[in-house]
Design a protein around this motif. Structure first.
Motif, PDB file in Angstrom:
ATOM      1  N   ILE A   1       0.842  -1.151  -0.011  1.00  0.00           N
ATOM      2  CA  ILE A   1      -0.174   0.059   0.118  1.00  0.00           C
ATOM      3  C   ILE A   1       0.872   1.269  -0.021  1.00  0.00           C
ATOM      4  CG2 ILE A   1      -1.876   1.467   1.295  1.00  0.00           C
ATOM      5  CD1 ILE A   1      -2.517  -1.348   2.875  1.00  0.00           C
ATOM      6  N   GLU A   2       0.709   2.117  -0.702  1.00  0.00           N
ATOM      7  CA  GLU A   2       1.603   3.343  -1.019  1.00  0.00           C
ATOM      8  C   GLU A   2       0.695   4.616  -1.129  1.00  0.00           C
ATOM      9  OE1 GLU A   2       4.026   1.144  -4.443  1.00  0.00           O
ATOM     10  OE2 GLU A   2       4.689   3.323  -3.974  1.00  0.00           O
ATOM     11  N   ALA A   3       1.151   5.560  -0.443  1.00  0.00           N
ATOM     12  CA  ALA A   3       0.494   6.895  -0.761  1.00  0.00           C
ATOM     13  C   ALA A   3       1.458   8.009  -0.563  1.00  0.00           C
ATOM     14  CB  ALA A   3      -0.502   6.986   0.562  1.00  0.00           C
ATOM     15  N   TRP A   4       1.329   9.148  -1.109  1.00  0.00           N
ATOM     16  CA  TRP A   4       2.162  10.316  -1.105  1.00  0.00           C
ATOM     17  C   TRP A   4       1.175  11.132  -0.149  1.00  0.00           C
ATOM     18  CZ3 TRP A   4       6.727  11.812  -2.302  1.00  0.00           C
ATOM     19  CH2 TRP A   4       7.578  11.117  -3.380  1.00  0.00           C
TER      20      TRP A   4
ATOM     21  N   HIS B   1       6.365  10.164   0.940  1.00  0.00           N
ATOM     22  CA  HIS B   1       5.946   8.862   0.194  1.00  0.00           C
ATOM     23  C   HIS B   1       5.865   7.751   1.462  1.00  0.00           C
ATOM     24  CE1 HIS B   1       6.344   5.014  -2.006  1.00  0.00           C
ATOM     25  NE2 HIS B   1       5.438   5.514  -2.556  1.00  0.00           N
ATOM     26  N   LEU B   2       4.992   7.354   1.853  1.00  0.00           N
ATOM     27  CA  LEU B   2       4.570   6.362   2.544  1.00  0.00           C
ATOM     28  C   LEU B   2       4.012   5.378   2.166  1.00  0.00           C
ATOM     29  CD1 LEU B   2       4.115   5.888   5.999  1.00  0.00           C
ATOM     30  CD2 LEU B   2       1.947   6.998   5.557  1.00  0.00           C
ATOM     31  N   ALA B   3       4.692   3.986   2.489  1.00  0.00           N
ATOM     32  CA  ALA B   3       4.398   2.632   2.134  1.00  0.00           C
ATOM     33  C   ALA B   3       4.502   1.809   3.349  1.00  0.00           C
ATOM     34  CB  ALA B   3       5.210   2.211   0.847  1.00  0.00           C
ATOM     35  N   CYS B   4       3.587   0.690   3.104  1.00  0.00           N
ATOM     36  CA  CYS B   4       3.863  -0.683   3.863  1.00  0.00           C
ATOM     37  C   CYS B   4       3.652  -1.639   2.833  1.00  0.00           C
ATOM     38  CB  CYS B   4       2.773  -0.844   5.142  1.00  0.00           C
ATOM     39  SG  CYS B   4       1.050  -0.893   4.422  1.00  0.00           S
ATOM     40  N   THR B   5       4.682  -2.758   3.299  1.00  0.00           N
ATOM     41  CA  THR B   5       4.189  -4.117   2.539  1.00  0.00           C
ATOM     42  C   THR B   5       4.039  -5.240   3.521  1.00  0.00           C
ATOM     43  OG1 THR B   5       6.673  -4.475   2.901  1.00  0.00           O
ATOM     44  CG2 THR B   5       6.202  -3.308   0.883  1.00  0.00           C
TER      45      THR B   5
END
Length: 159
Positions: free
Chosen positions: A48-51, A112-116
């Motif tokens: 999940i990624e988001a700026w 930029h924020l992401a979680c895997t």
């Protein structure tokens, strides 16, 4: 009235499915959110990624909240607390499994924020740098999620 400022560009990659919108959302913390259609959404590894552009640290600022049958939720929160620490959690039944970033998000700039989730290993990234990781023992079930939101939690709404 408590107002937060959040601009969000979201990309969700899950099990070969890509949902990408090249739009910027301006969520002011006053009830703004987007509802996503029901579906499986999480069935295996995902990212999940988001700026995000955060103007103020506010507790429980949500990137996504996806809830399913049997209280199976996937949450990615910009901050759990008021310190700008991103948080990722999976709930199966009554048990929450979570990881939290050890680094706060910067205010008043695009981040930029992401979680895997890869197997049982979950990782949070800020601007491509790992800032938190841990084990998620019980993975999100392959269920139809009916309470799916960008900018709102699914907590308490699971079918």
């Amino acid at each position: 009235m408590k107002r937060i400022g959040l601009l969000l560009l979201l990309v969700v990659l899950a099990s070969g499915f890509i949902y990408a919108e090249n739009k910027v959302l301006s969520l002011d913390g006053d009830g703004d959110y987007i509802e996503i259609p029901e579906g499986v959404w999480f069935d295996g590894d995902f990212t999940i990624e988001a700026w995000v552009f955060i103007r103020k640290h506010t507790n429980w600022s949500v990137v996504i909240g996806f809830g399913g049958a049997d209280r199976v939720d996937v949450l990615f929160i910009i901050e759990n607390g008021e310190f700008g620490l991103p948080w990722f959690a999976v709930r199966a039944g009554t048990k929450w499994q979570e990881i939290t970033s050890g680094v706060s998000l910067e205010l008043n700039s695009w981040v930029h924020l992401a979680c895997t989730l890869n197997g049982n290993s979950a990782t949070i990234y800020i601007n491509g740098v790992e800032v938190g990781s841990g084990n998620i023992a019980t993975l999100p079930n392959n269920v139809i999620r009916k309470s799916n939101f960008i900018g709102r939690s699914s907590r308490g709404l699971s079918q």
